[in-house]
Design a protein around this motif. Structure first.
Motif, PDB file in Angstrom:
ATOM      1  N   PHE A 285       0.781  -0.950   0.147  1.00 58.47           N
ATOM      2  CA  PHE A 285       0.036   0.257   0.008  1.00 58.47           C
ATOM      3  C   PHE A 285       0.836   1.330   0.160  1.00 58.47           C
ATOM      4  O   PHE A 285       2.703   0.790  -0.038  1.00 58.47           O
ATOM      5  N   GLY A 286       0.408   2.293  -0.041  1.00 60.63           N
ATOM      6  CA  GLY A 286       0.966   3.902   0.155  1.00 60.63           C
ATOM      7  C   GLY A 286       0.425   4.658   0.593  1.00 60.63           C
ATOM      8  O   GLY A 286      -1.205   4.734   0.238  1.00 60.63           O
ATOM      9  N   THR A 287       0.975   6.455   0.716  1.00 64.10           N
ATOM     10  CA  THR A 287       0.301   7.460   1.278  1.00 64.10           C
ATOM     11  C   THR A 287       0.145   8.083  -0.354  1.00 64.10           C
ATOM     12  O   THR A 287       0.886   8.396  -0.834  1.00 64.10           O
ATOM     13  N   VAL A 288      -1.015   8.891  -0.539  1.00 63.76           N
ATOM     14  CA  VAL A 288      -1.402   9.698  -1.146  1.00 63.76           C
ATOM     15  C   VAL A 288      -1.030  11.173  -0.646  1.00 63.76           C
ATOM     16  O   VAL A 288      -2.613  11.074   0.293  1.00 63.76           O
ATOM     17  N   VAL A 289      -0.986  11.717  -1.148  1.00 62.89           N
ATOM     18  CA  VAL A 289      -1.659  13.187  -1.042  1.00 62.89           C
ATOM     19  C   VAL A 289      -2.765  14.337  -2.272  1.00 62.89           C
ATOM     20  O   VAL A 289      -2.148  14.179  -2.955  1.00 62.89           O
ATOM     21  N   TYR A 290      -3.249  14.180  -1.972  1.00 61.37           N
ATOM     22  CA  TYR A 290      -4.268  14.761  -3.071  1.00 61.37           C
ATOM     23  C   TYR A 290      -4.661  16.551  -2.724  1.00 61.37           C
ATOM     24  O   TYR A 290      -4.666  16.958  -2.116  1.00 61.37           O
ATOM     25  N   ASP A 291      -3.974  17.204  -4.441  1.00 61.51           N
ATOM     26  CA  ASP A 291      -4.233  18.882  -4.289  1.00 61.51           C
ATOM     27  C   ASP A 291      -5.651  19.212  -5.266  1.00 61.51           C
ATOM     28  O   ASP A 291      -5.318  18.779  -6.115  1.00 61.51           O
ATOM     29  N   LYS A 292      -7.075  19.773  -4.173  1.00 59.02           N
ATOM     30  CA  LYS A 292      -7.634  19.505  -5.264  1.00 59.02           C
ATOM     31  C   LYS A 292      -7.052  20.613  -6.058  1.00 59.02           C
ATOM     32  O   LYS A 292      -8.442  21.121  -6.991  1.00 59.02           O
ATOM     33  N   GLU A 293      -6.857  21.572  -5.827  1.00 59.26           N
ATOM     34  CA  GLU A 293      -6.243  22.868  -6.648  1.00 59.26           C
ATOM     35  C   GLU A 293      -5.916  22.665  -8.338  1.00 59.26           C
ATOM     36  O   GLU A 293      -6.652  23.182  -9.413  1.00 59.26           O
ATOM     37  N   ASN A 294      -5.155  21.561  -8.124  1.00 58.60           N
ATOM     38  CA  ASN A 294      -4.302  21.330  -9.155  1.00 58.60           C
ATOM     39  C   ASN A 294      -5.062  19.390  -9.564  1.00 58.60           C
ATOM     40  O   ASN A 294      -4.778  19.012 -10.751  1.00 58.60           O
ATOM     41  N   HIS A 295      -6.358  19.359  -8.855  1.00 58.94           N
ATOM     42  CA  HIS A 295      -6.595  17.336  -9.530  1.00 58.94           C
ATOM     43  C   HIS A 295      -5.579  16.828  -9.742  1.00 58.94           C
ATOM     44  O   HIS A 295      -5.257  16.439 -11.128  1.00 58.94           O
ATOM     45  N   THR A 296      -4.412  17.190  -8.585  1.00 61.21           N
ATOM     46  CA  THR A 296      -3.639  16.197  -8.609  1.00 61.21           C
ATOM     47  C   THR A 296      -3.541  15.457  -8.102  1.00 61.21           C
ATOM     48  O   THR A 296      -2.830  16.133  -6.242  1.00 61.21           O
ATOM     49  N   ALA A 297      -3.555  14.138  -8.158  1.00 59.46           N
ATOM     50  CA  ALA A 297      -3.420  13.140  -6.550  1.00 59.46           C
ATOM     51  C   ALA A 297      -1.316  12.927  -6.518  1.00 59.46           C
ATOM     52  O   ALA A 297      -0.509  12.127  -7.303  1.00 59.46           O
TER      53      ALA A 297
ATOM     54  N   ALA B 151      -0.889  -1.516   8.287  1.00 62.70           N
ATOM     55  CA  ALA B 151      -0.587  -0.393   7.258  1.00 62.70           C
ATOM     56  C   ALA B 151      -1.372   0.904   7.030  1.00 62.70           C
ATOM     57  O   ALA B 151      -1.097   2.030   6.590  1.00 62.70           O
ATOM     58  N   GLU B 152      -2.342   0.952   7.501  1.00 65.29           N
ATOM     59  CA  GLU B 152      -3.559   2.068   8.222  1.00 65.29           C
ATOM     60  C   GLU B 152      -3.138   3.245   9.104  1.00 65.29           C
ATOM     61  O   GLU B 152      -2.289   4.387   8.563  1.00 65.29           O
ATOM     62  N   TYR B 153      -2.312   2.311  10.185  1.00 66.57           N
ATOM     63  CA  TYR B 153      -1.844   3.271  10.708  1.00 66.57           C
ATOM     64  C   TYR B 153      -0.069   3.443  10.550  1.00 66.57           C
ATOM     65  O   TYR B 153       0.354   4.916  10.433  1.00 66.57           O
ATOM     66  N   LYS B 154       0.124   2.953   9.436  1.00 67.30           N
ATOM     67  CA  LYS B 154       1.652   2.953   8.958  1.00 67.30           C
ATOM     68  C   LYS B 154       0.821   5.027   8.278  1.00 67.30           C
ATOM     69  O   LYS B 154       1.802   5.877   8.684  1.00 67.30           O
ATOM     70  N   ALA B 155       0.204   4.438   7.372  1.00 66.49           N
ATOM     71  CA  ALA B 155      -0.114   6.158   7.018  1.00 66.49           C
ATOM     72  C   ALA B 155      -0.061   6.686   7.267  1.00 66.49           C
ATOM     73  O   ALA B 155      -0.030   8.262   6.940  1.00 66.49           O
ATOM     74  N   PHE B 156      -0.949   6.397   8.679  1.00 64.45           N
ATOM     75  CA  PHE B 156      -1.369   8.149   9.736  1.00 64.45           C
ATOM     76  C   PHE B 156      -0.126   8.511   9.969  1.00 64.45           C
ATOM     77  O   PHE B 156      -0.304   9.678   9.920  1.00 64.45           O
ATOM     78  N   LYS B 157       1.108   8.105  10.355  1.00 67.43           N
ATOM     79  CA  LYS B 157       2.005   8.252  10.798  1.00 67.43           C
ATOM     80  C   LYS B 157       2.783   9.040  10.032  1.00 67.43           C
ATOM     81  O   LYS B 157       3.464   9.680  10.258  1.00 67.43           O
ATOM     82  N   ALA B 158       2.631   8.639   9.085  1.00 71.96           N
ATOM     83  CA  ALA B 158       3.240   8.992   7.594  1.00 71.96           C
ATOM     84  C   ALA B 158       2.767  10.343   6.956  1.00 71.96           C
ATOM     85  O   ALA B 158       3.478  11.288   6.575  1.00 71.96           O
ATOM     86  N   GLY B 159       1.713  10.685   7.660  1.00 71.22           N
ATOM     87  CA  GLY B 159       0.872  12.194   7.150  1.00 71.22           C
ATOM     88  C   GLY B 159       0.389  12.266   6.205  1.00 71.22           C
ATOM     89  O   GLY B 159       0.124  12.804   5.180  1.00 71.22           O
ATOM     90  N   GLY B 160      -0.271  11.313   5.428  1.00 70.31           N
ATOM     91  CA  GLY B 160      -0.690  10.744   4.202  1.00 70.31           C
ATOM     92  C   GLY B 160      -2.170   9.794   4.298  1.00 70.31           C
ATOM     93  O   GLY B 160      -2.287   9.556   5.582  1.00 70.31           O
ATOM     94  N   GLU B 161      -2.771  10.293   3.568  1.00 69.93           N
ATOM     95  CA  GLU B 161      -4.031   8.876   3.526  1.00 69.93           C
ATOM     96  C   GLU B 161      -3.587   7.649   2.751  1.00 69.93           C
ATOM     97  O   GLU B 161      -2.356   7.672   1.696  1.00 69.93           O
ATOM     98  N   MET B 162      -4.194   6.026   3.014  1.00 73.58           N
ATOM     99  CA  MET B 162      -3.524   5.069   2.531  1.00 73.58           C
ATOM    100  C   MET B 162      -5.039   5.284   1.386  1.00 73.58           C
ATOM    101  O   MET B 162      -6.291   4.590   1.864  1.00 73.58           O
ATOM    102  N   ARG B 163      -4.332   5.359   0.073  1.00 76.66           N
ATOM    103  CA  ARG B 163      -5.584   5.300  -0.974  1.00 76.66           C
ATOM    104  C   ARG B 163      -4.822   4.590  -1.793  1.00 76.66           C
ATOM    105  O   ARG B 163      -4.849   5.337  -3.201  1.00 76.66           O
ATOM    106  N   PHE B 164      -2.903   3.909  -2.045  1.00 78.18           N
ATOM    107  CA  PHE B 164      -2.505   2.957  -2.852  1.00 78.18           C
ATOM    108  C   PHE B 164      -2.512   1.523  -2.623  1.00 78.18           C
ATOM    109  O   PHE B 164      -2.441   1.920  -1.774  1.00 78.18           O
TER     110      PHE B 164
END
Length: 194
Positions: free
Chosen positions: A27-39, A66-79
């Motif tokens: 899995f992995g963490t994703v940051v979504y930029d709404k303004e640029n419609h970019t993940a 995995a969910e906990y790792k994503a949370f600690k890394a500062g992102g959402e587990m959306r990958f």
């Protein structure tokens, strides 16, 4: 949606894909930029699993970690990522079921990799219409690597501690096949060469 992956995440995944002779996933963490419609896929990680020629089995406890790792890394587990080893990159029926299940909880980016560095990426998300709620899948999306220089030395230990291969050992007349020496053995003695 534009989908980017940071070089660190991409190189970690490719390191594990190239190291593993069978299917591997994570899995992995994703940051979504709404303004640029970019993940942006920021990081990737392995979870404890058993892999085979065409599947990986991940238990619920590993998924929660995995969910906990994503949370600690500062992102959402959306990958969600997995490999097809030396096969083409495509979605099996099981893959598509997983993509829809994961996307049904909000949205998820899924990518399949192979040792030729080919990828196939999909975005799945929950959609609502007058006919009801369903999971939409946008397939064959571009995945752009954000390049940078990376040290890959720490990934082997993580792979070795979390990934095991399920091996079925053929038995012939009381002799057990030893895949390492490619011989049949009985009580530690080599009897037949393959």
């Amino acid at each position: 949606m534009k989908i980017n992956i940071e070089a660190l995440a991409y190189k970690k995944i490719m390191h594990w894909v190239n190291k593993c002779p069978f299917e591997v996933s994570g899995f992995g963490t994703v940051v979504y930029d709404k303004e640029n419609h970019t993940a942006v896929i920021k990081d990737a990680f392995l979870v404890k699993q058993e892999g085979g020629a065409a599947h990986t089995d991940i238990d619920a406890e590993a998924l929660a970690l995995a969910e906990y790792k994503a949370f600690k890394a500062g992102g959402e587990m959306r990958f969600w990522w997995h490999s097809h080893v030396n096969m083409a990159v495509f979605w099996s029926g099981t893959d598509m079921d997983t993509i829809k299940e994961l996307g049904g909880n909000g949205w998820m980016i899924s990518t399949v990799f192979n040792k030729k560095e080919e990828t196939r990426t999909a975005l799945s998300y929950r959609a609502s219409t007058d006919l009801g709620v369903f999971t939409e899948v946008q397939d064959d999306l571009d995945l752009t690597i954000i390049e940078e220089s990376i040290d890959t030395t720490a990934w082997d230990a993580e792979y070795d501690s979390l990934v095991t291969r399920k091996i079925y050992t053929p038995i012939m007349g009381g002799y057990v096949w030893d895949a390492t020496t490619q011989t049949y053995k009985s009580q530690g003695a080599s009897l037949l060469n393959a």
